[in-house]
Design a protein around this motif. Sequence first.
Motif, mmCIF file in Angstrom:
data_model
loop_
_atom_site.group_PDB
_atom_site.id
_atom_site.type_symbol
_atom_site.label_atom_id
_atom_site.label_comp_id
_atom_site.label_asym_id
_atom_site.label_seq_id
_atom_site.Cartn_x
_atom_site.Cartn_y
_atom_site.Cartn_z
ATOM 1 N N ARG A 78 61.192 -9.037 -29.185
ATOM 2 C CA ARG A 78 60.969 -7.646 -29.575
ATOM 3 C C ARG A 78 61.685 -7.292 -30.876
ATOM 4 O O ARG A 78 61.357 -6.309 -31.524
ATOM 5 N N TYR A 91 55.317 -15.221 -32.066
ATOM 6 C CA TYR A 91 53.996 -14.777 -31.630
ATOM 7 C C TYR A 91 53.299 -15.860 -30.813
ATOM 8 O O TYR A 91 53.427 -17.056 -31.109
ATOM 9 N N ASP A 92 52.563 -15.431 -29.796
ATOM 10 C CA ASP A 92 51.684 -16.344 -29.055
ATOM 11 C C ASP A 92 50.398 -15.592 -28.741
ATOM 12 O O ASP A 92 50.259 -14.402 -29.047
ATOM 13 N N VAL A 151 50.744 -12.004 -28.083
ATOM 14 C CA VAL A 151 51.898 -11.736 -27.215
ATOM 15 C C VAL A 151 53.151 -11.821 -28.084
ATOM 16 O O VAL A 151 53.316 -12.786 -28.835
ATOM 17 N N LEU A 152 53.998 -10.804 -27.978
ATOM 18 C CA LEU A 152 55.286 -10.853 -28.685
ATOM 19 C C LEU A 152 56.273 -11.610 -27.810
ATOM 20 O O LEU A 152 56.573 -11.191 -26.704
ATOM 21 N N LEU A 153 56.756 -12.714 -28.317
ATOM 22 C CA LEU A 153 57.736 -13.493 -27.566
ATOM 23 C C LEU A 153 59.131 -12.906 -27.726
ATOM 24 O O LEU A 153 60.033 -13.222 -26.956
#
Lengths: 414, 65
Positions: B38, B25-26, B34-36
């Motif tokens: 999936r 996560y970011d 933001v999903l780094l």
Amino acid sequence: VTGTVVVVGSSVAGVRTAQDLRTEGHDGPIVLIGAEEELPYDKPPLSKQLLAGSWDRDRVTLLTAEAAATAGIDLRLGVAARRLDVAGRVVVLADGERVPYDTVVIATGAAARPSPWVTGSGVHVVRTLADCSGLRAGLADPGPVVVVGGGFIGAEVAATAHAGGRQVTVVDPLPVPIGRVVGSEVGRLFADLHARHGVGSRFGVGVEGISGRAGALRVQLTDGTELAAGTVVVGIGTVPNDAWLADSGLLVDDGVVCDEHCRAVDAPDVFAAGDVARWFHPGHGAYTRVEHWTNAVEQAGCVAHNVVHPDDLRSHRPVEYVWSDQYDWRIQIVGRPHLAGASRLVGEVQGDRPRFAAVYPDAAGALCAAVTVNWPRALATCRRLVATGGHSDDAVARLEALAAVPVRPSAISR
Amino acid sequence: VPQLRADLSACQGYANCVIAAPDVYDIDDDGVVVLLRRTVPEEDRPRVEEAARSCPVSALTIEAP
């Protein structure tokens, strides 16, 4: 581990401990005891969204009866724990029932420090769902609102009442109330925030007494002046709910005293989590009690792990983190800013869209804390640097780079 | 393989997830998660679930495929 774990306390620390015990692989019975009749609920929204009415009750529920049943959590609500028999391994409830355990987790939290000023009606604290409902009803009164205590709860309630159309004044004996947490320089920015939104403040002045009743209260101040109020809210801190342990033999000193594994120092089958735990923080080298939501969640995870894996004990050494929503500011604080001297500001403090960070170096220049306003990305950056012992100059350089990047939509998943 | 999901309209930028699982996560410049990645390998699932559960507004979930 197949023994019975009894978790006393049904707020976030207790609920998360019970859930995490299952995640960690505990397959024995779990009993979760809560003093309130209410289904377990989350507390941060009580001074914000739930008080404002923008969220409903269901949205703050931490654990439904169905979710408890699915997880095999025996939920016992509406009866407080009255005493702990450590030698007999029994929790005794207020109605006399005895609940035996193999391991007990104390997560009874903290209570609002009661108002020292007693009137017939109209003086509120905000800690429980019932408090929130009572205050929400009180705020329907069109009269002015006086908030006693300019800390986080007081400031959040002031902002919520102001947004609801009330005339609000915040009173605090400290000249810069939040300065105690963030230092006087940044604290002054917080104090100014009230004025910028048209909320009055009487900082540096104490309360002498409160008289009257709901709708017609008088708040006497130590400088001889008086404020009229329809509703008064008192937010002057909390006290840990540890009185029920007085005859348990456990070491209790402003919370249950625990080792770095969150285990009571004098009883191997007793753990504590959340606001009621005073544990040895190995990173700080000191016994520490933290009243933040995130600590309760992280400490619950640590306790659940240590209960299930006694041969692989984990230390609880979090970086402190807390957030607060006041007016148009989302405030996020990481680390321990009160330990630092001066701070450095990066970003825009004033204007229509304030977005800034205050960076706090320790004596050696390492980043020991940061306060961010409307800038979660800066918070995430600083949280990592505080955890890894990064330098404050590095933090400032990174934040200046972030400040230069124009706002854009996220890369994926939007 | 378990799929990561984020409710971007619920996210409030509290960043608890970033601390618990910075590789997953970011937070972007708008303060939204933001999903780094999936997906998450099964062996990482407990750690990432703990990160997802640390979200104060329950914006993060991990779903079976």
